[in-house]
Design a protein around this motif. Structure first.
Motif, PDB file in Angstrom:
ATOM      1  N   PRO A   1      34.574  25.329  23.902  1.00  0.00           N
ATOM      2  CA  PRO A   1      34.159  26.702  24.242  1.00  0.00           C
ATOM      3  C   PRO A   1      34.876  27.263  25.462  1.00  0.00           C
ATOM      4  O   PRO A   1      35.288  28.425  25.478  1.00  0.00           O
ATOM      5  CB  PRO A   1      32.646  26.559  24.498  1.00  0.00           C
ATOM      6  N   THR A   2      35.058  26.437  26.494  1.00  0.00           N
ATOM      7  CA  THR A   2      35.764  26.885  27.699  1.00  0.00           C
ATOM      8  C   THR A   2      37.243  27.108  27.419  1.00  0.00           C
ATOM      9  O   THR A   2      37.846  28.075  27.909  1.00  0.00           O
ATOM     10  CB  THR A   2      35.596  25.852  28.832  1.00  0.00           C
ATOM     11  N   ILE A   3      37.846  26.218  26.630  1.00  0.00           N
ATOM     12  CA  ILE A   3      39.260  26.366  26.274  1.00  0.00           C
ATOM     13  C   ILE A   3      39.469  27.649  25.477  1.00  0.00           C
ATOM     14  O   ILE A   3      40.441  28.381  25.690  1.00  0.00           O
ATOM     15  CB  ILE A   3      39.746  25.139  25.479  1.00  0.00           C
ATOM     16  N   LEU A   4      38.545  27.956  24.557  1.00  0.00           N
ATOM     17  CA  LEU A   4      38.661  29.175  23.761  1.00  0.00           C
ATOM     18  C   LEU A   4      38.481  30.423  24.621  1.00  0.00           C
ATOM     19  O   LEU A   4      39.067  31.464  24.325  1.00  0.00           O
ATOM     20  CB  LEU A   4      37.632  29.158  22.623  1.00  0.00           C
ATOM     21  N   ALA A   5      37.688  30.325  25.677  1.00  0.00           N
ATOM     22  CA  ALA A   5      37.607  31.442  26.632  1.00  0.00           C
ATOM     23  C   ALA A   5      38.962  31.648  27.299  1.00  0.00           C
ATOM     24  O   ALA A   5      39.385  32.783  27.551  1.00  0.00           O
ATOM     25  CB  ALA A   5      36.534  31.155  27.680  1.00  0.00           C
ATOM     26  N   GLY A   6      39.669  30.546  27.561  1.00  0.00           N
ATOM     27  CA  GLY A   6      41.019  30.644  28.108  1.00  0.00           C
ATOM     28  C   GLY A   6      41.986  31.278  27.122  1.00  0.00           C
ATOM     29  O   GLY A   6      42.875  32.038  27.511  1.00  0.00           O
ATOM     30  N   VAL A   7      41.816  30.962  25.840  1.00  0.00           N
ATOM     31  CA  VAL A   7      42.643  31.588  24.799  1.00  0.00           C
ATOM     32  C   VAL A   7      42.428  33.099  24.799  1.00  0.00           C
ATOM     33  O   VAL A   7      43.384  33.887  24.743  1.00  0.00           O
ATOM     34  CB  VAL A   7      42.309  30.995  23.415  1.00  0.00           C
ATOM     35  N   ASN A   8      41.170  33.504  24.877  1.00  0.00           N
ATOM     36  CA  ASN A   8      40.845  34.935  24.911  1.00  0.00           C
ATOM     37  C   ASN A   8      41.493  35.625  26.107  1.00  0.00           C
ATOM     38  O   ASN A   8      42.122  36.686  25.964  1.00  0.00           O
ATOM     39  CB  ASN A   8      39.322  35.104  24.954  1.00  0.00           C
ATOM     40  N   GLN A   9      41.379  35.023  27.286  1.00  0.00           N
ATOM     41  CA  GLN A   9      41.950  35.626  28.490  1.00  0.00           C
ATOM     42  C   GLN A   9      43.478  35.646  28.449  1.00  0.00           C
ATOM     43  O   GLN A   9      44.104  36.594  28.925  1.00  0.00           O
ATOM     44  CB  GLN A   9      41.470  34.855  29.720  1.00  0.00           C
ATOM     45  N   THR A  10      44.067  34.623  27.861  1.00  0.00           N
ATOM     46  CA  THR A  10      45.521  34.586  27.723  1.00  0.00           C
ATOM     47  C   THR A  10      46.013  35.740  26.857  1.00  0.00           C
ATOM     48  O   THR A  10      46.996  36.416  27.187  1.00  0.00           O
ATOM     49  CB  THR A  10      45.968  33.242  27.104  1.00  0.00           C
ATOM     50  N   ILE A  11      45.329  35.980  25.744  1.00  0.00           N
ATOM     51  CA  ILE A  11      45.717  37.064  24.841  1.00  0.00           C
ATOM     52  C   ILE A  11      45.553  38.424  25.527  1.00  0.00           C
ATOM     53  O   ILE A  11      46.423  39.299  25.418  1.00  0.00           O
ATOM     54  CB  ILE A  11      44.898  36.998  23.539  1.00  0.00           C
ATOM     55  N   MET A  12      44.467  38.603  26.263  1.00  0.00           N
ATOM     56  CA  MET A  12      44.242  39.887  26.928  1.00  0.00           C
ATOM     57  C   MET A  12      45.263  40.133  28.038  1.00  0.00           C
ATOM     58  O   MET A  12      45.743  41.258  28.223  1.00  0.00           O
ATOM     59  CB  MET A  12      42.817  39.928  27.507  1.00  0.00           C
ATOM     60  N   MET A  13      45.621  39.091  28.769  1.00  0.00           N
ATOM     61  CA  MET A  13      46.638  39.254  29.818  1.00  0.00           C
ATOM     62  C   MET A  13      48.010  39.487  29.197  1.00  0.00           C
ATOM     63  O   MET A  13      48.834  40.220  29.751  1.00  0.00           O
ATOM     64  CB  MET A  13      46.648  38.035  30.733  1.00  0.00           C
TER      65      MET A  13
END
Length: 275
Positions: free
Chosen positions: A202-214
């Motif tokens: 779940p935390t890694i997928l939050a990182g995926v989300n933030q990576t895409i938005m940045m």
């Protein structure tokens, strides 16, 4: 006077001169990835892409985002920015994929090795706090103008969340679970792939989300070095003082950002709920 910039400039010039074959090879690979993704997005008729994305939004988030996706993507097509949006999306997906490919292993290494974590952390601070426009300078020197330097700058700018949140997720795995797994004779590889990564997902997928938005925010800035897409529309609006054109490009970016954010966010939320 201490002119740090002079030394950095000399170092960048040295890299450009001595590693030109390497940068040429990277350019070919990255350009082929971006062009392939863009071809996949542009090959079907626009309504097929709209239906597919809307279906994914419905499966992951429900009716609300599905209706927003249908309306938003239809509006983008109606405004005449479909090709620019697909070009932007291709650059986002390609850059985010490369950033995650590099960032997640770095995050695992930083979580497993204390010295590596101490070395990587200042580099991430630098990557996140350096003004985004600065990344465009070495990108142009290494790769010239076009999509590849845009992807290079986007990868550098968007990678830190993937590294940080991967490290955070692995360090938050309960110690008693790790110790119990080791007591049953699990190897380090089994511990990582069968216990730690699933619990940290779940935390890694939050990182995926933030990576895409940045990546999305940087792709717009990359229009300054001829990366194209919606960023070019916004840039034309600014340079030509065309308020309507700038707002149309901005609205398309906002629609794309909301769709990407809600869909990618849903993966982390549903994974966390299952856990």
């Amino acid at each position: 006077m201490i002119h740090i910039g002079d030394y950095i400039e000399q170092f960048i010039n040295w890299l450009t001169l001595n590693f030109a074959p390497f940068f040429d090879a990277v350019k070919v690979v990255v350009e082929s990835i971006v062009n392939s993704v863009e071809w996949v997005l542009m090959f079907p008729p626009f309504y097929v892409i709209i239906i597919l994305v809307a279906f994914l939004a419905w499966k992951r988030t429900g009716w609300g985002i599905m209706l927003f996706t249908l309306a938003g993507l239809s509006l983008i097509w109606g405004m005449g920015y479909w090709a620019e949006t697909m070009a932007t999306l291709a650059l986002i997906l390609s850059s985010a994929f490369i950033a995650l490919l590099l960032g997640i292993p770095l995050g695992i290494w930083a979580a497993k090795n204390e010295l590596a974590g101490k070395m990587i952390r200042p580099m991430l601070d630098l990557m996140q706090t350096m003004p985004a426009f600065v990344y465009l300078i070495p990108a142009v020197l290494f790769f010239g103008l076009g999509k590849v330097p845009g992807a290079f700058a986007t990868v550098i700018f968007s990678m830190p969340p993937a590294v940080r949140l991967t490290t955070l997720g692995l360090r938050q795995v309960p110690k008693d679970i790790v110790e119990a797994t080791r007591s049953f004779g699990a190897s380090s590889r089994q511990l990582l792939f069968k216990v730690e990564l699933p619990l940290a997902l779940p935390t890694i997928l939050a990182g995926v989300n933030q990576t895409i938005m940045m990546a999305l925010s940087m792709v717009v800035i990359s229009a300054m070095i001829a990366a194209g897409g919606l960023g070019e529309v916004v840039l034309k609006g600014i340079t030509q003082l065309k308020i309507g054109l700038g707002f149309e490009g901005g609205i398309a970016v906002v629609i794309l950002a909301i769709i990407l954010d809600r869909i990618t966010q849903s993966f982390g939320l549903k994974t966390s709920a299952k856990a």
